[in-house]
Enzyme design. Structure first.
Site, mmCIF file in Angstrom:
data_model
loop_
_atom_site.group_PDB
_atom_site.id
_atom_site.type_symbol
_atom_site.label_atom_id
_atom_site.label_comp_id
_atom_site.label_asym_id
_atom_site.label_seq_id
_atom_site.Cartn_x
_atom_site.Cartn_y
_atom_site.Cartn_z
ATOM 1 N N SER A 1 0.832 -1.207 0.000
ATOM 2 C CA SER A 1 0.000 0.000 0.000
ATOM 3 C C SER A 1 0.861 1.250 0.000
ATOM 4 O O SER A 1 1.935 1.278 0.603
ATOM 5 C CB SER A 1 -0.896 -0.007 1.249
ATOM 6 O OG SER A 1 -1.531 1.234 1.408
ATOM 7 N N TYR B 1 -1.995 -1.038 10.877
ATOM 8 C CA TYR B 1 -2.254 -1.626 9.552
ATOM 9 C C TYR B 1 -1.108 -1.260 8.602
ATOM 10 O O TYR B 1 -0.484 -2.128 7.998
ATOM 11 C CB TYR B 1 -3.592 -1.118 8.981
ATOM 12 C CG TYR B 1 -3.625 -1.216 7.477
ATOM 13 C CD1 TYR B 1 -3.400 -0.096 6.671
ATOM 14 C CD2 TYR B 1 -3.811 -2.437 6.847
ATOM 15 C CE1 TYR B 1 -3.376 -0.195 5.300
ATOM 16 C CE2 TYR B 1 -3.785 -2.555 5.472
ATOM 17 C CZ TYR B 1 -3.560 -1.418 4.700
ATOM 18 O OH TYR B 1 -3.514 -1.526 3.338
ATOM 19 N N LYS C 1 2.088 -3.581 6.788
ATOM 20 C CA LYS C 1 2.465 -3.632 5.357
ATOM 21 C C LYS C 1 3.967 -3.377 5.217
ATOM 22 O O LYS C 1 4.669 -4.061 4.469
ATOM 23 C CB LYS C 1 1.687 -2.577 4.554
ATOM 24 C CG LYS C 1 0.215 -2.892 4.374
ATOM 25 C CD LYS C 1 -0.007 -4.148 3.540
ATOM 26 C CE LYS C 1 -1.473 -4.450 3.343
ATOM 27 N NZ LYS C 1 -1.702 -5.739 2.684
#
Ligand code: WQD
Length: 335
Positions: free
Chosen positions: A125, A150, A154
């Site tokens: 992302s 989150y 990643k």
């Protein structure tokens, strides 16, 4: 026929990628624990392509189940989508996010190592860039301290993959998505937010559908032309096709390095107000919204420099913001 494992293949981006893989003649195996989707997505994929993917319903944190899967199935490539992905939720339950997103990854990489499997594509992302110092954002932009567990998961997962590629023989590509939106033209698959949508487009379509009373625009005091934040909204079908391009690069051994990273966006930034205006135009509806304060953790602007993906993956986004918004609206009307 090359066999491709797609983890999280019944999810939003996963299901669209499965459709494109089948369109390209790949045999698809899906692992999904249905924690953030429903089983009927499998039938919807089948109704689009007339080919039913093999489906395995188990949790990738279950090491034995992962080993059993690979004992019975050999694959030519793996596209790994399965992860928890709600930014706000990750702040409240960080340990669940780290455990789920990291253990799922290492269980798969361990199997790749012991079985000499290769060709791994990771769903990353643009959130790893935080607020980039320069726009558009290239792959050389520094990865910044994450704004959420989150985003941090990643970042950590990219580092795990890079170390595993260095130590073992397999090849990998991370695709750093910008903002995936839209739905398949058939309106049979799309974004299925469970509960109150966190992301802009599902909130817009649910407001237009009368499910939500009004959209809150988070901040109009950003240093941007109209004061609202800017993002690079990419049609999920274009994003799915980028995975095919990355997979072919791996299968044909065209990589320049055993681990490569590509930004996957349109290269065009749109503000929240521009998205609202575009949605009103394509849906021929008036959206009920109000300007409120900024959402904590949001950045001012992000949009991709797509040169590397264009040149190396021979891939370019072809669908417009309006195409994606109309597809999202058509999908919402089926729900
Ligand atoms: C977009 C813009 C909001 C909702 C996150 C993750 C990213 C990826 C996509 C998972 C922002 C504004 C939003 C609303 C609003 N997720 N907004 N009202 O935050 O850019 O990216 O989702 O993979 O990794 O970081 O996407 O859709 O939440 O917000 O005004 O009700 O819309 O402030 O400017 P974001 P988003």
């Amino acid at each position: 026929m090359k066999k491709i494992l797609v983890t999280g293949g019944l999810g939003f981006i996963g299901s669209h990628t499965v459709v494109e893989l089948q369109n390209e003649g790949f045999e698809v195996l899906i692992i999904d624990n249905l924690s953030n989707t429903t089983i009927d997505v499998l039938d919807k994929i089948t109704s689009i392509t007339q080919i039913k993917p093999s489906f395995f319903n188990f949790d990738l944190k279950d090491k034995t189940a992962v080993q059993d899967f690979f004992n019975s199935n050999d694959v030519d490539g793996i596209i790994h989508f399965a992860a928890y992905k709600a930014v706000g939720e990750s702040v409240h339950i960080p340990l669940d996010y780290y455990e789920n997103n990291i253990i799922s990854l290492t269980n798969i990489l361990q199997e790749m190592k012991v079985r000499n499997l290769s060709n791994f594509i990771f769903s990353s992302s643009c959130t790893v860039y935080g607020q980039a110092d320069e726009l558009p954002i290239t792959e050389n932009a520094p990865v910044k301290p994450a704004e959420s567990p989150y985003g941090n998961s990643k970042k950590i997962n990219e580092e795990i993959i890079a170390d595993a590629v260095k130590a073992h023989k397999f090849k990998a590509i991370s695709l750093r998505y910008f903002n995936p939106i839209g739905a398949h033209a058939s309106a049979k698959i799309g974004e299925l937010p469970i509960g109150v949508p966190q992301n802009l487009i599902p909130f817009i379509t649910q407001t237009a559908a009368g499910i939500r009373h009004e959209l809150s625009v988070f901040g109009s005091d950003y240093p941007t032309p109209d004061g609202t934040a800017i993002r690079d909204y990419i049609h999920v079908v274009d994003l799915a096709k980028a995975h095919i391009a990355a997979l072919n690069r791996l299968l044909k051994n065209q990589q320049k390095n055993n681990y490569e990273v590509f930004n996957v966006g349109t290269g065009k930034g749109s503000s929240v107000l521009e998205v609202i205006n575009a949605f009103e135009k394509v849906s021929k509806t008036k959206l009920n919204y109000k300007i409120v304060g900024r959402r904590s953790g949001d950045i001012t602007a992000a949009y991709a420099d797509t040169t590397l993906a264009n040149n190396e993956l021979k891939w370019k986004a072809e669908l417009s913001l309006e195409d994606a918004l109309l597809a999202a609206w058509n999908w919402q009307k089926t729900l």
